[in-house]
Design a protein around this motif. Sequence first.
Motif, PDB file in Angstrom:
ATOM      1  N   ILE A 185      32.350  19.709  23.451  1.00  0.00           N
ATOM      2  CA  ILE A 185      30.766  20.092  23.806  1.00  0.00           C
ATOM      3  C   ILE A 185      30.321  20.853  22.837  1.00  0.00           C
ATOM      4  N   GLY A 186      28.979  20.635  22.484  1.00  0.00           N
ATOM      5  CA  GLY A 186      28.092  21.428  21.534  1.00  0.00           C
ATOM      6  C   GLY A 186      27.219  22.328  22.392  1.00  0.00           C
ATOM      7  N   THR A 187      26.158  21.764  22.793  1.00  0.00           N
ATOM      8  CA  THR A 187      25.118  22.636  24.018  1.00  0.00           C
ATOM      9  C   THR A 187      25.784  22.347  25.145  1.00  0.00           C
ATOM     10  N   LEU A 188      25.922  23.031  26.137  1.00  0.00           N
ATOM     11  CA  LEU A 188      26.634  22.928  27.224  1.00  0.00           C
ATOM     12  C   LEU A 188      25.396  22.451  28.192  1.00  0.00           C
ATOM     13  N   ALA A 189      25.447  21.395  29.091  1.00  0.00           N
ATOM     14  CA  ALA A 189      24.213  21.110  29.801  1.00  0.00           C
ATOM     15  C   ALA A 189      24.184  21.823  30.743  1.00  0.00           C
ATOM     16  N   PRO A 190      22.786  21.617  31.547  1.00  0.00           N
ATOM     17  CA  PRO A 190      22.319  22.666  32.607  1.00  0.00           C
ATOM     18  C   PRO A 190      23.132  22.218  33.761  1.00  0.00           C
ATOM     19  N   GLY A 191      23.467  23.161  34.772  1.00  0.00           N
ATOM     20  CA  GLY A 191      24.366  22.876  35.706  1.00  0.00           C
ATOM     21  C   GLY A 191      25.840  22.858  35.518  1.00  0.00           C
ATOM     22  N   LEU A 192      26.329  22.857  34.233  1.00  0.00           N
ATOM     23  CA  LEU A 192      27.590  23.063  33.983  1.00  0.00           C
ATOM     24  C   LEU A 192      28.197  24.417  33.693  1.00  0.00           C
ATOM     25  N   THR A 193      29.272  24.887  33.891  1.00  0.00           N
ATOM     26  CA  THR A 193      29.853  26.199  33.614  1.00  0.00           C
ATOM     27  C   THR A 193      30.998  25.871  32.804  1.00  0.00           C
ATOM     28  N   ALA A 194      31.466  26.460  31.468  1.00  0.00           N
ATOM     29  CA  ALA A 194      32.562  26.204  30.583  1.00  0.00           C
ATOM     30  C   ALA A 194      33.270  27.078  31.398  1.00  0.00           C
ATOM     31  N   THR A 195      34.544  26.535  31.568  1.00  0.00           N
ATOM     32  CA  THR A 195      35.631  27.336  32.329  1.00  0.00           C
ATOM     33  C   THR A 195      37.070  27.489  31.607  1.00  0.00           C
ATOM     34  N   GLY A 196      37.172  26.841  30.393  1.00  0.00           N
ATOM     35  CA  GLY A 196      38.435  26.478  29.683  1.00  0.00           C
ATOM     36  C   GLY A 196      38.108  26.658  28.467  1.00  0.00           C
ATOM     37  N   HIS A 197      38.591  27.546  27.538  1.00  0.00           N
ATOM     38  CA  HIS A 197      38.745  27.756  25.921  1.00  0.00           C
ATOM     39  C   HIS A 197      39.901  27.737  25.266  1.00  0.00           C
ATOM     40  N   THR A 198      39.915  27.360  24.114  1.00  0.00           N
ATOM     41  CA  THR A 198      41.209  27.693  23.158  1.00  0.00           C
ATOM     42  C   THR A 198      40.604  28.855  22.339  1.00  0.00           C
ATOM     43  N   ALA A 199      41.591  29.422  21.632  1.00  0.00           N
ATOM     44  CA  ALA A 199      41.442  30.864  21.121  1.00  0.00           C
ATOM     45  C   ALA A 199      40.259  30.642  20.081  1.00  0.00           C
ATOM     46  N   ASP A 200      40.024  29.398  19.455  1.00  0.00           N
ATOM     47  CA  ASP A 200      38.994  29.346  18.417  1.00  0.00           C
ATOM     48  C   ASP A 200      37.703  29.110  19.068  1.00  0.00           C
ATOM     49  N   GLY A 201      37.594  29.238  20.265  1.00  0.00           N
ATOM     50  CA  GLY A 201      35.974  29.306  20.969  1.00  0.00           C
ATOM     51  C   GLY A 201      35.824  27.936  21.565  1.00  0.00           C
ATOM     52  N   VAL A 202      36.301  26.754  21.317  1.00  0.00           N
ATOM     53  CA  VAL A 202      36.184  25.310  21.666  1.00  0.00           C
ATOM     54  C   VAL A 202      36.275  25.296  23.252  1.00  0.00           C
ATOM     55  N   ILE A 203      35.064  24.557  23.787  1.00  0.00           N
ATOM     56  CA  ILE A 203      35.138  24.669  25.065  1.00  0.00           C
ATOM     57  C   ILE A 203      36.098  23.341  25.620  1.00  0.00           C
TER      58      ILE A 203
END
Length: 247
Positions: A185-203
Amino acid sequence: MASNDSDSGRRPVIGLPTYSERTRFGHWDVDAAVLARTYIDLTERAGGIPVLLPPIGTPRPELVERLDGLVLTGGADLDPARYGAPPHPATRGLRLDRDESEFGLFALARAAELPVLAVCRGLQLVNVALGGTLLQHVPDAVGHTDHSRSPGVFTVNTVTTVPGSRLADIVGSEAKAHCHHHQAIGTLAPGLTATGHTADGVIEAAETRDGPFLLGVQWHPEENPTDLRLMRALVDHAAQYGKERTP
């Protein structure tokens, strides 16, 4: 319609999109609709009835009417034209027929409020379908290849989940994720919430907080056959969906 009613013994029907590949088996070398057996086995072990869906153009509403849940499976890169971007040199192996079929399938699933679990490419498709964009080559952003070190080999990464999220409720504060993706994911879509990341910040996961079950993970839960939690969550929601719409 099928439902996972413990009294009747009926299980929910889970749709699994396939992809077209030249395939050799026995004496044959033919075009075939294929999917890794791991998806099928995980769905069955989690209590669902797996049904394979070939890419056959724009799907008809009658297809979704026969399903209780949907898994958007992994695979090739999406066509960047879907999110208004020119192709990166590393973006390749596009499957336009699959894009057409699965974007249509997801739209029908949303309209029918069908429970959806999205895996790897599936999460990317959900994000694009809802108005987001993709990072076409993760190593350009993070400076390493830990998300996809070599073709056909999964890397196990640690994903930290967001407290209070659907994902955290299912897998806890961390997940050991079998990863094989060079996009995210680059720009997160409206209506979605990022709920998991790796240490480097990738969704590595995103979900909706309200409405029908919609959860996507950038990793491959089907590659860990002893961990049924994500698929079982989908099957449980699919069972309830089937029960509620059955007269």
